[in-house]
Motif scaffolding. Structure first.
Motif, mmCIF file in Angstrom:
data_model
loop_
_atom_site.group_PDB
_atom_site.id
_atom_site.type_symbol
_atom_site.label_atom_id
_atom_site.label_comp_id
_atom_site.label_asym_id
_atom_site.label_seq_id
_atom_site.Cartn_x
_atom_site.Cartn_y
_atom_site.Cartn_z
ATOM 1 N N PRO A 169 -2.709 -6.513 9.085
ATOM 2 C CA PRO A 169 -3.894 -5.768 9.481
ATOM 3 C C PRO A 169 -4.426 -6.359 10.773
ATOM 4 O O PRO A 169 -4.441 -7.563 10.948
ATOM 5 C CB PRO A 169 -4.873 -6.020 8.345
ATOM 6 C CG PRO A 169 -4.085 -6.638 7.251
ATOM 7 C CD PRO A 169 -2.924 -7.307 7.881
ATOM 8 N N SER A 218 0.817 -1.213 0.000
ATOM 9 C CA SER A 218 0.000 0.000 0.000
ATOM 10 C C SER A 218 0.855 1.269 0.000
ATOM 11 O O SER A 218 0.326 2.366 -0.091
ATOM 12 C CB SER A 218 -0.951 -0.010 1.198
ATOM 13 O OG SER A 218 -0.221 -0.047 2.407
ATOM 14 N N ASP A 278 -5.987 2.616 3.336
ATOM 15 C CA ASP A 278 -6.963 1.608 2.929
ATOM 16 C C ASP A 278 -7.147 1.594 1.412
ATOM 17 O O ASP A 278 -8.217 1.353 0.896
ATOM 18 C CB ASP A 278 -8.304 1.880 3.626
ATOM 19 C CG ASP A 278 -8.755 3.321 3.447
ATOM 20 O OD1 ASP A 278 -8.067 4.076 2.719
ATOM 21 O OD2 ASP A 278 -9.775 3.704 4.034
ATOM 22 N N VAL A 296 -4.830 4.485 8.890
ATOM 23 C CA VAL A 296 -4.955 3.339 7.998
ATOM 24 C C VAL A 296 -4.829 3.763 6.540
ATOM 25 O O VAL A 296 -5.506 4.684 6.096
ATOM 26 C CB VAL A 296 -6.329 2.648 8.192
ATOM 27 C CG1 VAL A 296 -6.448 1.432 7.283
ATOM 28 C CG2 VAL A 296 -6.525 2.244 9.642
ATOM 29 N N ASP A 313 -8.198 -9.206 0.502
ATOM 30 C CA ASP A 313 -8.384 -8.096 1.433
ATOM 31 C C ASP A 313 -7.798 -8.440 2.805
ATOM 32 O O ASP A 313 -8.294 -9.308 3.514
ATOM 33 C CB ASP A 313 -9.893 -7.812 1.538
ATOM 34 C CG ASP A 313 -10.199 -6.674 2.504
ATOM 35 O OD1 ASP A 313 -9.365 -6.405 3.401
ATOM 36 O OD2 ASP A 313 -11.259 -6.058 2.364
#
Ligand code: ADP
Ligand code: MG
Length: 699
Positions: free
Chosen positions: A428, A301, A447, A445, A615
């Motif tokens: 996570p 990410s 996301d 976060v 996810d």
């Protein structure tokens, strides 16, 4: 409650010195209070009696009523069993005993009607109940309890001394007949009223002797609420103490380095999530309190970039920064990535790991103390006391679950004013757990993944499809991609694992003589490891055979296939981490989970979840449900402040939220719990902390 806590369990009718010893050893029950807080783990509805033709093997515990119409010994030796037929007006069911035959034969009488209680199973096409509870109808009718029967956990040793669930229940009943006082309340009246809670006295009674499901639910709600409330109150109060006591450096400006980097060096547009997170962090840095923030973001990410930009803010304010990684490979990679991104800028970056040579080390130390080195990247080596900064403003810790709380604290001691701390993790953590374990940290976060990423395609293969897999590997390499092949290696089975790894390496070199295969594992010397890794990073090796040393953080965008051998031996979060090593470039990536045929239910579930979703949060939630919170990676070291005896973090998220709100409200008025009306809270917190400490010293 101190009252009940001082009642020695030995003096409860039905206990005595021997049983007291057993209760203490096996279940840590030493007082009346301990027994009261030994909650049932399930309840069985005994208000209903089923007709025999209604019974199916799908049902949990049931009750039927009938007469014994035959009784026979069947089978030989170890398979020998006593089989009775129980008949009512609708049909017949079998009851089976593998032991205690004599006792049963003496007590079964064909003229009596029995209430039979147990779990129906299907055996050879016939429904039977193994080792049922038998009670004469008259006795059952005399039993005080009509509704829900509680079941208590006991141990094998207790059972062999006739302290089974039933006996425990009897003890609890004795307790309530012996102790007729009212159990003092442990929550303030305002909270009881606002959240419409049952009072403690009633809740403790009803949780053991519930007349019906509704009352039971109210009682459990109250008890769970209380547990979670105190956990939250404790964490949030600690946080208040920290923010009141610890002043932080103030980074008031965003200056030339940050802006220059943003305008000229940023290799791509930041995602919205990255921008938001940087804003959140900047706000902390500008306030006058010390930042303690957890940055969660799924693998890939873009946390590294956030770390870099935050460190630039420190430099703009004349402070130094350091970035700590859990492995040497990762630290080196961070160093390379950041040096590359900062090329041409007036920022000095250093690398310090266990294998940094002495002369280099000395140069680094000097530059650090003089303040000419701006960013220091490294491993645990950064914590050593010889490493002194001129002016350390912020510490970034990557992949935090590898670092203990104590290690973090040591870094803080490097300055008079503690540096800001940003902890980054790709594991996570489900919300409920984060609120409980990291409740004292603020959480940001990321996301959102950078655009253009294709989700990794995951499949689960049994070993018999290896030939197919090999063809696929060739196809991918011919398209210019690289392959990871990962083996488990854990200490307990190190020898076997190591052999599997080297066998795997040999197999790959044999099957793919046309390709270069590299191998990395923890037993190699750092330099060897580094060289093997570099071969893969630079694309000279097509295949990397390794243990999980590559699990964390390594970035080779050209690698598009992750094959995980003996995938059944990895936990969900580890599988997810490993899979995160691919899917970092623009190409379609693949993750292949190889397992044997024989898989337990839980393993099957894990494979199913991995193939269904990428996810990280969904996976973390599933992991929590499958394994329970005590086992989650990264939680052991911090642990829960108090033991949870009835609440369950995986299931009680809603109650947790309410309890947290309640704790917040209390602290809003009285941040350090100093007011008279909150004495009860202060007292209970102290008591819980002492309890936890006592038990941890014993066990
Ligand atoms: P992680 O959060 O797992 O530490 P990294 O920081 O290693 O992820 O980033 C993963 C990859 O994504 C790197 O190759 C990085 O350069 C790239 N990346 C980071 N941010 C962006 C962005 N905003 N747009 C495109 N690529 C990005
Ligand atoms: Mg990373």
């Amino acid at each position: 409650m101190s009252d009940l806590a001082t009642h020695n369990i030995m003096y409860l009718p039905g206990v005595g010195p021997k049983r007291a010893e057993l209760l203490k050893k096996e279940l840590k029950i030493a007082s009346f209070e301990d027994l009261l807080y030994h909650f049932p783990y399930k309840y069985v509805d005994r208000s209903r009696i089923y007709a025999i033709n209604e019974v199916s093997s799908q049902m949990p515990y049931i009750q039927v009523k009938g007469k014994i119409t035959s009784l026979k010994t069947m089978g030989e030796k170890r398979g020998q069993r006593l089989v009775a037929k129980l008949t009512d007006s609708t049909g017949t069911i079998e009851l089976v005993w593998f032991k205690g035959h004599k006792y049963i034969r003496e007590h079964i009488n064909p003229n009596h009607t029995f209430i039979v209680f147990g779990r129906p199973t299907l055996f050879n096409g016939v429904i039977n109940i193994v080792h049922p509870e038998l009670e004469k109808l008259e006795e059952a009718q005399a039993r005080p309890l009509g509704g829900l029967q509680p079941f208590y956990n006991t141990t094998e040793r207790m059972k062999s001394h006739f302290l089974n669930s039933r006996a425990m229940f009897k003890l609890v009943q004795n307790l309530f007949t012996t102790y007729t006082g009212k159990i003092p309340e442990t929550l303030p009246a305002v909270i009881i009223e606002r959240y419409k809670l049952m009072n403690l006295n009633e809740a403790l009674r009803q949780v053991h002797l519930p007349p019906d499901a509704r009352v039971l639910q109210n009682a459990t709600f109250r008890l769970k609420f209380e547990e979670l409330f105190y956990v939250q109150l404790n964490i949030l109060r600690l946080r208040n103490q920290r923010t009141f006591n610890l002043k932080g450096h103030v980074f008031e400006k965003v200056g030339t380095q940050f802006n220059h980097f943003y305008r000229q060096h940023l290799p791509f547009e930041l995602t919205n999530a990255q921008k938001r997170v940087i804003r959140e962090i900047r706000k902390d840095l500008g306030s006058s309190r010390q930042m303690n923030r957890l940055l969660q973001g799924d693998v890939g990410s873009g946390k590294t970039l956030v770390a870099l930009m935050v460190m630039l803010i420190a430099i703009d304010n004349q402070f130094q920064a350091c970035l700590m990684a859990p492995t040497e490979i990762l630290a080196t990679q961070h160093f390379d990535t950041l040096s590359q991104m900062l090329k041409g800028m007036d920022v000095n970056v250093g690398l310090l790991t266990g294998s940094t040579k002495k002369p280099e080390r000395e140069v680094l130390h000097t530059a650090l103390q003089e303040g000419t080195l701006h960013i220091l990247i490294g491993t645990h080596a950064l914590i050593e006391d010889t490493v002194k900064f001129h002016n350390l403003g912020i510490v970034v810790i990557d992949e935090q679950h590898r670092f203990g709380v104590a290690q973090r604290a040591r870094l803080w001691r490097k300055n008079l004013t503690p540096p800001h701390v940003l902890v980054m993790t790709a594991t996570p953590i489900p919300r409920t757990l984060a609120m409980t374990i990291y409740g004292d940290l603020d959480v940001s976060v990321i996301d959102e993944l950078p655009p253009g990423r294709k989700p990794v395609q995951t499949s689960h293969l049994f070993h018999n499809r290896r030939n197919e897999l090999n063809k696929f590997i060739i196809k991918q390499i011919e398209e210019g991609r690289q392959i990871y092949l990962v083996y488990p290696l854990i200490e307990e089975s190190e020898k076997m694992d190591f052999k599997n790894l080297t066998d795997g390496y040999e197999y790959m070199t044999r099957v793919f003589p046309q390709y270069k295969v590299s191998m990395v594992h923890g037993r190699m010397k750092p330099a060897e490891k580094e060289a093997a890794m570099q071969k893969f990073v630079t694309g000279k090796a097509h295949i990397l055979v390794s243990t999980t040393v590559i699990e964390v953080g390594v970035n080779v965008p050209n690698a598009s296939v992750m094959i995980i051998e003996s995938a059944e031996r990895f936990g969900l979060s580890q599988l997810h981490q490993l899979r995160g090593r691919v899917g970092r470039g623009a190409d379609q990536s693949y993750c292949i989970l190889m397992t044997g045929y024989k898989l337990g239910n839980e393993t099957r579930k894990r494979m199913e979840i991995m193939t269904r979703t990428t996810d990280g949060f969904e996976i973390a939630e599933a992991d929590l449900k499958l394994r329970g919170p005590g086992d989650m990676e990264g939680t052991q070291q911090s642990g829960l402040p108090f033991d949870l005896r009835i609440a369950n973090l995986a299931q009680d998220g809603k109650i947790l939220q309410l309890a947290r709100d309640a704790a917040r409200e209390v602290l809003h008025d009285d941040p350090l719990l100093e007011k008279e009306e909150n004495r009860i809270l202060q007292k209970q917190l102290t008591k819980l902390a002492r309890q936890k400490m006592n038990w941890s010293m014993i066990s």
